[in-house]
Motif scaffolding. Structure first.
Motif, PDB file in Angstrom:
ATOM      1  N   GLY A 162      16.341  19.098   1.984  1.00 14.98           N
ATOM      2  CA  GLY A 162      16.101  17.666   2.059  1.00 14.98           C
ATOM      3  C   GLY A 162      14.949  17.289   1.148  1.00 14.98           C
ATOM      4  O   GLY A 162      14.239  18.156   0.618  1.00 14.98           O
ATOM      5  N   VAL A 163      14.773  15.994   0.943  1.00 16.10           N
ATOM      6  CA  VAL A 163      13.684  15.490   0.112  1.00 16.10           C
ATOM      7  C   VAL A 163      13.061  14.306   0.835  1.00 16.10           C
ATOM      8  O   VAL A 163      13.699  13.651   1.659  1.00 16.10           O
ATOM      9  N   PHE A 164      11.810  14.030   0.517  1.00 15.97           N
ATOM     10  CA  PHE A 164      11.154  12.906   1.189  1.00 15.97           C
ATOM     11  C   PHE A 164      10.078  12.316   0.298  1.00 15.97           C
ATOM     12  O   PHE A 164       9.707  12.880  -0.729  1.00 15.97           O
ATOM     13  N   GLU A 165       9.567  11.185   0.723  1.00 13.37           N
ATOM     14  CA  GLU A 165       8.454  10.520   0.055  1.00 13.37           C
ATOM     15  C   GLU A 165       7.480  10.002   1.102  1.00 13.37           C
ATOM     16  O   GLU A 165       7.860   9.756   2.258  1.00 13.37           O
ATOM     17  N   LEU A 198      17.646   1.472  -2.300  1.00 12.95           N
ATOM     18  CA  LEU A 198      16.599   2.114  -1.504  1.00 12.95           C
ATOM     19  C   LEU A 198      15.311   1.294  -1.519  1.00 12.95           C
ATOM     20  O   LEU A 198      14.593   1.238  -0.511  1.00 12.95           O
ATOM     21  N   VAL A 199      15.020   0.647  -2.640  1.00 14.36           N
ATOM     22  CA  VAL A 199      13.876  -0.268  -2.686  1.00 14.36           C
ATOM     23  C   VAL A 199      14.086  -1.409  -1.696  1.00 14.36           C
ATOM     24  O   VAL A 199      13.194  -1.760  -0.911  1.00 14.36           O
ATOM     25  N   GLU A 200      15.279  -1.984  -1.718  1.00 12.04           N
ATOM     26  CA  GLU A 200      15.575  -3.092  -0.814  1.00 12.04           C
ATOM     27  C   GLU A 200      15.562  -2.639   0.645  1.00 12.04           C
ATOM     28  O   GLU A 200      15.092  -3.371   1.523  1.00 12.04           O
ATOM     29  N   ALA A 201      16.045  -1.432   0.919  1.00 10.31           N
ATOM     30  CA  ALA A 201      16.024  -0.914   2.294  1.00 10.31           C
ATOM     31  C   ALA A 201      14.597  -0.811   2.810  1.00 10.31           C
ATOM     32  O   ALA A 201      14.300  -1.166   3.960  1.00 10.31           O
ATOM     33  N   THR A 202      13.693  -0.338   1.954  1.00 12.53           N
ATOM     34  CA  THR A 202      12.295  -0.206   2.343  1.00 12.53           C
ATOM     35  C   THR A 202      11.679  -1.572   2.619  1.00 12.53           C
ATOM     36  O   THR A 202      10.978  -1.763   3.626  1.00 12.53           O
ATOM     37  N   LEU A 203      11.950  -2.521   1.752  1.00 12.35           N
ATOM     38  CA  LEU A 203      11.406  -3.863   1.942  1.00 12.35           C
ATOM     39  C   LEU A 203      12.018  -4.549   3.159  1.00 12.35           C
ATOM     40  O   LEU A 203      11.325  -5.255   3.896  1.00 12.35           O
ATOM     41  N   GLU A 204      13.309  -4.334   3.379  1.00 11.65           N
ATOM     42  CA  GLU A 204      13.975  -4.922   4.544  1.00 11.65           C
ATOM     43  C   GLU A 204      13.342  -4.418   5.835  1.00 11.65           C
ATOM     44  O   GLU A 204      13.108  -5.191   6.773  1.00 11.65           O
ATOM     45  N   LEU A 205      13.074  -3.122   5.887  1.00  7.69           N
ATOM     46  CA  LEU A 205      12.450  -2.544   7.068  1.00  7.69           C
ATOM     47  C   LEU A 205      11.122  -3.228   7.363  1.00  7.69           C
ATOM     48  O   LEU A 205      10.808  -3.562   8.514  1.00  7.69           O
ATOM     49  N   ALA A 258       1.144  -0.186   6.426  1.00  8.91           N
ATOM     50  CA  ALA A 258       2.033   0.797   7.046  1.00  8.91           C
ATOM     51  C   ALA A 258       2.192   2.002   6.135  1.00  8.91           C
ATOM     52  O   ALA A 258       2.024   1.913   4.911  1.00  8.91           O
ATOM     53  N   TYR A 259       2.520   3.122   6.757  1.00  4.24           N
ATOM     54  CA  TYR A 259       2.931   4.318   6.024  1.00  4.24           C
ATOM     55  C   TYR A 259       4.448   4.388   6.115  1.00  4.24           C
ATOM     56  O   TYR A 259       5.030   4.254   7.209  1.00  4.24           O
ATOM     57  N   LEU A 260       5.112   4.614   4.998  1.00  4.92           N
ATOM     58  CA  LEU A 260       6.571   4.624   4.923  1.00  4.92           C
ATOM     59  C   LEU A 260       7.068   6.013   4.552  1.00  4.92           C
ATOM     60  O   LEU A 260       6.477   6.686   3.713  1.00  4.92           O
ATOM     61  N   ARG A 261       8.170   6.416   5.179  1.00  9.24           N
ATOM     62  CA  ARG A 261       8.708   7.742   4.935  1.00  9.24           C
ATOM     63  C   ARG A 261      10.214   7.666   4.655  1.00  9.24           C
ATOM     64  O   ARG A 261      11.034   7.705   5.572  1.00  9.24           O
ATOM     65  N   PRO A 262      10.606   7.528   3.385  1.00  9.56           N
ATOM     66  CA  PRO A 262      12.022   7.722   3.052  1.00  9.56           C
ATOM     67  C   PRO A 262      12.338   9.222   3.081  1.00  9.56           C
ATOM     68  O   PRO A 262      11.543  10.036   2.608  1.00  9.56           O
ATOM     69  N   VAL A 263      13.491   9.561   3.610  1.00  9.81           N
ATOM     70  CA  VAL A 263      13.888  10.960   3.673  1.00  9.81           C
ATOM     71  C   VAL A 263      15.403  11.042   3.503  1.00  9.81           C
ATOM     72  O   VAL A 263      16.145  10.188   4.018  1.00  9.81           O
ATOM     73  N   ALA A 264      15.845  12.034   2.750  1.00  9.95           N
ATOM     74  CA  ALA A 264      17.274  12.276   2.559  1.00  9.95           C
ATOM     75  C   ALA A 264      17.523  13.756   2.785  1.00  9.95           C
ATOM     76  O   ALA A 264      16.744  14.598   2.329  1.00  9.95           O
ATOM     77  N   PHE A 265      18.591  14.089   3.487  1.00 13.41           N
ATOM     78  CA  PHE A 265      18.816  15.482   3.854  1.00 13.41           C
ATOM     79  C   PHE A 265      20.298  15.734   4.092  1.00 13.41           C
ATOM     80  O   PHE A 265      21.069  14.812   4.401  1.00 13.41           O
ATOM     81  N   VAL A 313      14.736   5.565   6.306  1.00 13.63           N
ATOM     82  CA  VAL A 313      13.391   5.091   5.972  1.00 13.63           C
ATOM     83  C   VAL A 313      12.721   4.719   7.287  1.00 13.63           C
ATOM     84  O   VAL A 313      13.267   3.927   8.060  1.00 13.63           O
ATOM     85  N   THR A 314      11.557   5.309   7.540  1.00 11.08           N
ATOM     86  CA  THR A 314      10.817   5.012   8.753  1.00 11.08           C
ATOM     87  C   THR A 314       9.443   4.462   8.378  1.00 11.08           C
ATOM     88  O   THR A 314       9.005   4.574   7.237  1.00 11.08           O
ATOM     89  N   ALA A 315       8.762   3.890   9.357  1.00 12.32           N
ATOM     90  CA  ALA A 315       7.431   3.324   9.115  1.00 12.32           C
ATOM     91  C   ALA A 315       6.572   3.481  10.355  1.00 12.32           C
ATOM     92  O   ALA A 315       7.064   3.374  11.487  1.00 12.32           O
ATOM     93  N   TRP A 316       5.302   3.756  10.130  1.00 13.12           N
ATOM     94  CA  TRP A 316       4.346   3.773  11.233  1.00 13.12           C
ATOM     95  C   TRP A 316       2.949   3.492  10.687  1.00 13.12           C
ATOM     96  O   TRP A 316       2.738   3.454   9.477  1.00 13.12           O
ATOM     97  N   ASP A 317       2.042   3.294  11.594  1.00 10.54           N
ATOM     98  CA  ASP A 317       0.646   3.027  11.224  1.00 10.54           C
ATOM     99  C   ASP A 317      -0.085   4.357  11.179  1.00 10.54           C
ATOM    100  O   ASP A 317      -0.337   4.965  12.212  1.00 10.54           O
ATOM    101  N   TRP A 318      -0.414   4.809   9.984  1.00 15.96           N
ATOM    102  CA  TRP A 318      -1.073   6.097   9.803  1.00 15.96           C
ATOM    103  C   TRP A 318      -2.346   5.871   9.006  1.00 15.96           C
ATOM    104  O   TRP A 318      -2.302   5.478   7.838  1.00 15.96           O
ATOM    105  N   GLY A 319      -3.462   6.117   9.622  1.00 22.52           N
ATOM    106  CA  GLY A 319      -4.739   5.962   8.936  1.00 22.52           C
ATOM    107  C   GLY A 319      -4.942   7.041   7.896  1.00 22.52           C
ATOM    108  O   GLY A 319      -4.016   7.770   7.524  1.00 22.52           O
ATOM    109  N   ALA A 320      -6.169   7.165   7.422  1.00 17.95           N
ATOM    110  CA  ALA A 320      -6.487   8.171   6.409  1.00 17.95           C
ATOM    111  C   ALA A 320      -6.111   9.559   6.927  1.00 17.95           C
ATOM    112  O   ALA A 320      -6.542   9.961   8.001  1.00 17.95           O
ATOM    113  N   TYR A 321      -5.310  10.278   6.168  1.00 15.15           N
ATOM    114  CA  TYR A 321      -4.758  11.571   6.598  1.00 15.15           C
ATOM    115  C   TYR A 321      -5.843  12.574   6.959  1.00 15.15           C
ATOM    116  O   TYR A 321      -5.717  13.331   7.922  1.00 15.15           O
ATOM    117  N   LEU A 322      -6.924  12.586   6.194  1.00 16.95           N
ATOM    118  CA  LEU A 322      -8.029  13.512   6.457  1.00 16.95           C
ATOM    119  C   LEU A 322      -9.202  12.817   7.145  1.00 16.95           C
ATOM    120  O   LEU A 322     -10.313  13.340   7.176  1.00 16.95           O
TER     121      LEU A 322
END
Length: 315
Positions: A40-43, A85-92, A104-111, A129-138
């Protein structure tokens, strides 16, 4: 509102295979091929609240293009175009702006989905494509004060072992092992070397250093590193400011005696490193180059620098 934990806000819906479905209905079968074999691949993409109160996705098209390139590398057919896929992200995000007004943090994934099993199977591709509130990773404190890093005993994969330009799900086991080793040893993050012993990248970030002569260096794309979009952003910001950046290999002991180190990545944003392998970096706090990059980066993503307005896609 619901959350993945008591403190993390998640989307009410996800985009899955062409339509919005409720978060709890975004499931896949236990026989999903990618679950067994990692194909799979993701962003990772961030949307930011801009200075004028709007919501904008940072370098959305570049991320979607890399997703498609990653899929092409592993011969995974994605049944959607870049525009779709751009439109899907914006629609979400449009459907859930009430949740993500502050970003928001966005996670497109294909598998590869379920069907046949075995290494030679070719099943239909699932895309989400999913989304959640993710602060600074570190951590916010890490961004302000810097983090502690450890050079890992795990080596970044050789270019003939895996496809290092692809953001491929299964390849991140290498990063997970390095990260866990570092955290269990009391550090915040791991730095991986390549098979020749040169610095490659962190477990989930690219790396920059500034030596005692003020020369800024980052490993070149001929190294086994991800072609990071935040890395590319930082290179552009530094060079546009008149600073020279050398894309060259360097050794771990160059890190020990340099003035500054900072990590770059969508999740980590710009995170300084104050210590490597129990050796203080510079003055043990974020340095002037790192602070400049942080300030410049956050101005750009918040729409405060018109020179880079085309990097923002408003929702």
């Amino acid at each position: 509102m619901s959350s993945t934990s008591s403190s993390v806000l998640r989307a009410e819906h996800i985009w899955l295979d062409g339509k919005l479905v409720k978060w709890d209905e975004g499931s896949v079968h236990v026989m999903t091929h990618a679950l067994h074999y990692g194909l799979g691949v993701f962003e990772g993409i961030r949307a930011y609240k801009t200075h004028d109160g709007r919501l904008a996705v940072f370098r959305l098209r570049e991320h979607i293009r890399r997703l498609l390139d990653s899929a092409h590398i592993i011969m995974l057919h994605i049944p959607y175009t870049e525009d779709q896929l751009v439109e899907a992200t914006l629609e979400l995000l449009r459907q859930q702006k009430h949740l993500f007004a502050n970003g928001a943090y966005l996670r497109p994934v294909a598998f590869m989905g379920d069907g046949a099993m075995g290494l030679g199977a070719v099943n239909p591709t699932r895309v989400a494509v999913t989304a959640w509130d993710w602060g600074a990773y570190l951590g916010d404190k890490g961004i302000r004060e810097g983090i502690r890093a450890k050079v890992s005993s795990f080596t970044r994969m050789h270019v003939n072992v895996n496809m290092v330009r692809g953001k491929i799900t299964g390849q991140y086991v290498n990063s997970i092992l390095a990260k866990r080793e570092a955290v269990l040893a009391g550090y915040d993050e791991a730095i991986l070397l390549d098979i020749s012993g040169f610095v490659a990248e962190a477990s989930g970030e690219n790396i920059f250093m500034v030596n005692k002569k003020g020369v800024i260096k980052t490993p070149p794309l001929s190294s086994p590193i991800l072609d990071g979009i935040t890395r590319d952003t930082v290179l552009k910001l530094l060079r546009d400011s008149g600073r020279v950046v050398d894309e060259v290999t360097f050794t771990r002991d160059a890190l020990y005696i340099c003035n500054e180190i900072f990590f770059t990545g969508t999740a980590a944003e710009i995170t300084p490193v104050r210590e490597v392998d129990n050796r203080q970096v510079g003055e043990g706090k974020p340095g002037p180059i790192g602070r400049f990059v942080q300030e410049s980066y956050f101005k750009v993503v918040r729409g405060q620098d018109d020179r880079y307005a085309d990097w923002l896609t408003y929702v």
